[in-house]
Design a protein around this motif. Sequence first.
Motif, PDB file in Angstrom:
ATOM      1  N   PRO A 140       0.845  -1.194   0.000  1.00  0.00           N
ATOM      2  CA  PRO A 140       0.000   0.000   0.000  1.00  0.00           C
ATOM      3  C   PRO A 140       0.881   1.245   0.000  1.00  0.00           C
ATOM      4  CG  PRO A 140      -0.757  -1.590   1.626  1.00  0.00           C
ATOM      5  CD  PRO A 140       0.580  -2.071   1.141  1.00  0.00           C
ATOM      6  N   GLU A 141       0.346   2.354  -0.434  1.00  0.00           N
ATOM      7  CA  GLU A 141       1.159   3.558  -0.606  1.00  0.00           C
ATOM      8  C   GLU A 141       1.893   3.952   0.674  1.00  0.00           C
ATOM      9  OE1 GLU A 141       0.748   8.232  -2.061  1.00  0.00           O
ATOM     10  OE2 GLU A 141      -1.012   6.915  -2.028  1.00  0.00           O
ATOM     11  N   SER A 142       1.178   3.964   1.806  1.00  0.00           N
ATOM     12  CA  SER A 142       1.809   4.376   3.064  1.00  0.00           C
ATOM     13  C   SER A 142       2.932   3.426   3.460  1.00  0.00           C
ATOM     14  CB  SER A 142       0.769   4.446   4.183  1.00  0.00           C
ATOM     15  OG  SER A 142       0.156   3.185   4.385  1.00  0.00           O
ATOM     16  N   VAL A 143       2.749   2.135   3.186  1.00  0.00           N
ATOM     17  CA  VAL A 143       3.766   1.135   3.512  1.00  0.00           C
ATOM     18  C   VAL A 143       4.966   1.291   2.586  1.00  0.00           C
ATOM     19  CG1 VAL A 143       4.271  -1.335   3.608  1.00  0.00           C
ATOM     20  CG2 VAL A 143       2.058  -0.480   4.406  1.00  0.00           C
ATOM     21  N   ALA A 144       4.704   1.491   1.294  1.00  0.00           N
ATOM     22  CA  ALA A 144       5.789   1.655   0.326  1.00  0.00           C
ATOM     23  C   ALA A 144       6.658   2.854   0.681  1.00  0.00           C
ATOM     24  CB  ALA A 144       5.204   1.815  -1.077  1.00  0.00           C
ATOM     25  N   VAL A 145       6.009   3.960   1.039  1.00  0.00           N
ATOM     26  CA  VAL A 145       6.759   5.167   1.405  1.00  0.00           C
ATOM     27  C   VAL A 145       7.598   4.913   2.654  1.00  0.00           C
ATOM     28  CG1 VAL A 145       6.552   7.536   2.239  1.00  0.00           C
ATOM     29  CG2 VAL A 145       5.128   6.753   0.327  1.00  0.00           C
ATOM     30  N   LEU A 148       8.771   2.117   3.881  1.00  0.00           N
ATOM     31  CA  LEU A 148       9.844   1.136   3.701  1.00  0.00           C
ATOM     32  C   LEU A 148      10.747   1.439   2.511  1.00  0.00           C
ATOM     33  CD1 LEU A 148       7.953  -2.223   4.442  1.00  0.00           C
ATOM     34  CD2 LEU A 148       9.430  -0.907   5.973  1.00  0.00           C
ATOM     35  N   GLY A 149      10.451   2.528   1.827  1.00  0.00           N
ATOM     36  CA  GLY A 149      11.280   2.896   0.679  1.00  0.00           C
ATOM     37  C   GLY A 149      11.138   1.927  -0.472  1.00  0.00           C
ATOM     38  N   LEU A 150       9.926   1.414  -0.710  1.00  0.00           N
ATOM     39  CA  LEU A 150       9.676   0.442  -1.771  1.00  0.00           C
ATOM     40  C   LEU A 150       8.993   1.097  -2.963  1.00  0.00           C
ATOM     41  CD1 LEU A 150       8.163  -2.454   0.403  1.00  0.00           C
ATOM     42  CD2 LEU A 150      10.558  -2.178  -0.296  1.00  0.00           C
ATOM     43  N   ALA A 151       9.119   0.465  -4.106  1.00  0.00           N
ATOM     44  CA  ALA A 151       8.329   0.877  -5.264  1.00  0.00           C
ATOM     45  C   ALA A 151       6.883   0.501  -4.999  1.00  0.00           C
ATOM     46  CB  ALA A 151       8.843   0.180  -6.517  1.00  0.00           C
ATOM     47  N   SER A 161       4.739  -0.889  -6.677  1.00  0.00           N
ATOM     48  CA  SER A 161       4.335  -2.189  -7.222  1.00  0.00           C
ATOM     49  C   SER A 161       5.057  -3.357  -6.550  1.00  0.00           C
ATOM     50  CB  SER A 161       4.588  -2.232  -8.726  1.00  0.00           C
ATOM     51  OG  SER A 161       5.978  -2.037  -8.997  1.00  0.00           O
ATOM     52  N   GLU A 162       5.956  -3.053  -5.624  1.00  0.00           N
ATOM     53  CA  GLU A 162       6.744  -4.116  -5.002  1.00  0.00           C
ATOM     54  C   GLU A 162       5.879  -4.940  -4.060  1.00  0.00           C
ATOM     55  OE1 GLU A 162      11.040  -4.633  -2.725  1.00  0.00           O
ATOM     56  OE2 GLU A 162      10.558  -2.827  -3.860  1.00  0.00           O
ATOM     57  N   GLU A 163       6.073  -6.250  -4.085  1.00  0.00           N
ATOM     58  CA  GLU A 163       5.242  -7.137  -3.287  1.00  0.00           C
ATOM     59  C   GLU A 163       5.744  -7.273  -1.856  1.00  0.00           C
ATOM     60  OE1 GLU A 163       4.916 -10.844  -5.426  1.00  0.00           O
ATOM     61  OE2 GLU A 163       3.060 -10.153  -6.375  1.00  0.00           O
ATOM     62  N   THR A 164       4.787  -7.443  -0.961  1.00  0.00           N
ATOM     63  CA  THR A 164       5.097  -7.647   0.455  1.00  0.00           C
ATOM     64  C   THR A 164       4.326  -8.855   0.966  1.00  0.00           C
ATOM     65  OG1 THR A 164       3.280  -6.238   1.225  1.00  0.00           O
ATOM     66  CG2 THR A 164       5.425  -5.173   0.880  1.00  0.00           C
ATOM     67  N   THR A 165       4.825  -9.414   2.065  1.00  0.00           N
ATOM     68  CA  THR A 165       4.085 -10.447   2.783  1.00  0.00           C
ATOM     69  C   THR A 165       3.251  -9.737   3.836  1.00  0.00           C
ATOM     70  OG1 THR A 165       5.811 -12.111   2.439  1.00  0.00           O
ATOM     71  CG2 THR A 165       4.292 -12.487   4.258  1.00  0.00           C
ATOM     72  N   HIS A 166       1.936  -9.893   3.758  1.00  0.00           N
ATOM     73  CA  HIS A 166       1.025  -9.198   4.672  1.00  0.00           C
ATOM     74  C   HIS A 166       0.391 -10.196   5.632  1.00  0.00           C
ATOM     75  CE1 HIS A 166      -3.152  -7.274   5.402  1.00  0.00           C
ATOM     76  NE2 HIS A 166      -2.302  -6.869   6.320  1.00  0.00           N
ATOM     77  N   ILE A 167       0.502  -9.890   6.926  1.00  0.00           N
ATOM     78  CA  ILE A 167      -0.104 -10.725   7.964  1.00  0.00           C
ATOM     79  C   ILE A 167      -0.994  -9.837   8.828  1.00  0.00           C
ATOM     80  CG2 ILE A 167       0.320 -12.418   9.788  1.00  0.00           C
ATOM     81  CD1 ILE A 167       3.325 -12.272   8.890  1.00  0.00           C
ATOM     82  N   ARG A 168      -2.258 -10.200   8.932  1.00  0.00           N
ATOM     83  CA  ARG A 168      -3.187  -9.503   9.829  1.00  0.00           C
ATOM     84  C   ARG A 168      -3.636 -10.503  10.881  1.00  0.00           C
ATOM     85  NH1 ARG A 168      -6.540  -5.009  10.196  1.00  0.00           N
ATOM     86  NH2 ARG A 168      -8.664  -5.355  10.952  1.00  0.00           N
ATOM     87  N   ARG A 169      -3.373 -10.171  12.158  1.00  0.00           N
ATOM     88  CA  ARG A 169      -3.656 -11.121  13.228  1.00  0.00           C
ATOM     89  C   ARG A 169      -4.384 -10.454  14.392  1.00  0.00           C
ATOM     90  NH1 ARG A 169       2.198 -13.765  14.391  1.00  0.00           N
ATOM     91  NH2 ARG A 169       2.826 -11.587  14.241  1.00  0.00           N
ATOM     92  N   ILE A 189      -5.079  -5.849  17.492  1.00  0.00           N
ATOM     93  CA  ILE A 189      -5.178  -6.238  16.083  1.00  0.00           C
ATOM     94  C   ILE A 189      -3.907  -5.749  15.413  1.00  0.00           C
ATOM     95  CG2 ILE A 189      -6.468  -6.006  13.937  1.00  0.00           C
ATOM     96  CD1 ILE A 189      -8.889  -5.175  15.717  1.00  0.00           C
ATOM     97  N   GLU A 190      -3.209  -6.640  14.743  1.00  0.00           N
ATOM     98  CA  GLU A 190      -1.893  -6.325  14.202  1.00  0.00           C
ATOM     99  C   GLU A 190      -1.849  -6.544  12.693  1.00  0.00           C
ATOM    100  OE1 GLU A 190       2.258  -7.647  15.929  1.00  0.00           O
ATOM    101  OE2 GLU A 190       1.445  -9.239  14.669  1.00  0.00           O
ATOM    102  N   ASP A 191      -1.401  -5.516  11.971  1.00  0.00           N
ATOM    103  CA  ASP A 191      -1.152  -5.617  10.532  1.00  0.00           C
ATOM    104  C   ASP A 191       0.340  -5.463  10.298  1.00  0.00           C
ATOM    105  OD1 ASP A 191      -3.477  -5.766   8.529  1.00  0.00           O
ATOM    106  OD2 ASP A 191      -4.249  -4.378  10.041  1.00  0.00           O
ATOM    107  N   VAL A 192       0.967  -6.467   9.699  1.00  0.00           N
ATOM    108  CA  VAL A 192       2.409  -6.432   9.451  1.00  0.00           C
ATOM    109  C   VAL A 192       2.671  -6.612   7.961  1.00  0.00           C
ATOM    110  CG1 VAL A 192       4.621  -7.582   9.864  1.00  0.00           C
ATOM    111  CG2 VAL A 192       2.978  -7.347  11.726  1.00  0.00           C
ATOM    112  N   TYR A 193       3.570  -5.784   7.431  1.00  0.00           N
ATOM    113  CA  TYR A 193       4.010  -5.900   6.039  1.00  0.00           C
ATOM    114  C   TYR A 193       5.528  -6.063   6.041  1.00  0.00           C
ATOM    115  CZ  TYR A 193      -0.578  -4.005   4.718  1.00  0.00           C
ATOM    116  OH  TYR A 193      -1.933  -3.795   4.557  1.00  0.00           O
ATOM    117  N   VAL A 194       5.999  -7.113   5.387  1.00  0.00           N
ATOM    118  CA  VAL A 194       7.434  -7.364   5.252  1.00  0.00           C
ATOM    119  C   VAL A 194       7.738  -7.508   3.763  1.00  0.00           C
ATOM    120  CG1 VAL A 194       9.326  -8.947   5.780  1.00  0.00           C
ATOM    121  CG2 VAL A 194       7.519  -8.561   7.470  1.00  0.00           C
ATOM    122  N   PRO A 195       8.757  -6.809   3.247  1.00  0.00           N
ATOM    123  CA  PRO A 195       9.095  -6.965   1.826  1.00  0.00           C
ATOM    124  C   PRO A 195       9.266  -8.431   1.461  1.00  0.00           C
ATOM    125  CG  PRO A 195      10.350  -5.162   2.781  1.00  0.00           C
ATOM    126  CD  PRO A 195       9.660  -5.851   3.919  1.00  0.00           C
TER     127      PRO A 195
END
Length: 234
Positions: free
Chosen positions: A105-110, A112-115, A117-125, A136-142
């Motif tokens: 997502p845009e906020s995550v890309a900004v 983490l310094g990602l493009a 379109s770059e894919e991430t592993t998303h975990i919502r727990r 409630i936890e949302d985690v994004y890892v490149p």
Amino acid sequence: MAHKYEEVAAGIRESIAQSMKPHDALPSERELMAMHDVSRMTVRKAIATLVEEGRVYNVHGSGTYVGSADIFSKTPKLTSFTEDMISRGAVPSSRVLELARVEAPESVAVALGLASSEETTHIRRLRLADDVPIAIEDVYVPRLVLDLESLNLGASLYEQLRLAGHEVFRAEQEIKAITLSTQESQLLEVASGEAALSVTRVSSSRRGHLIEFARTIYRADRYTFQLAVTRDEK
């Protein structure tokens, strides 16, 4: 031989166990200094130790109070939810709400310094302590850091990052008050529209690589943050 502050902390622990209830006020710093014949610095170090253990909590301008098993306090140390709960004698668990490989997502890309379109592993727990919903936890890892296919949901995420050569070393956090949505209220089992704490964290490795973006929503009635601050010398 134990340090003086450890002896003071042990004495306070004993007093709490023998005769104090959750939210009872501890003696003042001056009283503790007299009771244990120690300096103010020693008393403060003992209190800081007990705050870190979750046994007591501070209220600015009021005093120090006995902690409650119903309230989990987070210190500024960089620890995972699992580590926090175990250190306080609670049993942590998780319920996976979403698990996917997604474009950042845009906020995550900004962050983490990602493009974009770059894919991430998303975990919502949904994170629980003793089977009670806490956060409630949302985690994004490149994806290049940890791919979905390599993810083990039964193991610590931080430990998996460490084993993959991306140990979390430093994090910047922003904490703010929010109002829960209807869905969030239902997941956390509180009334709709209740207040909560939203914590956004961007973590980096020892090499300075940005490796995790996390946004966690904590129940405000069950979770607090304890921060120690000092005034710069002029």
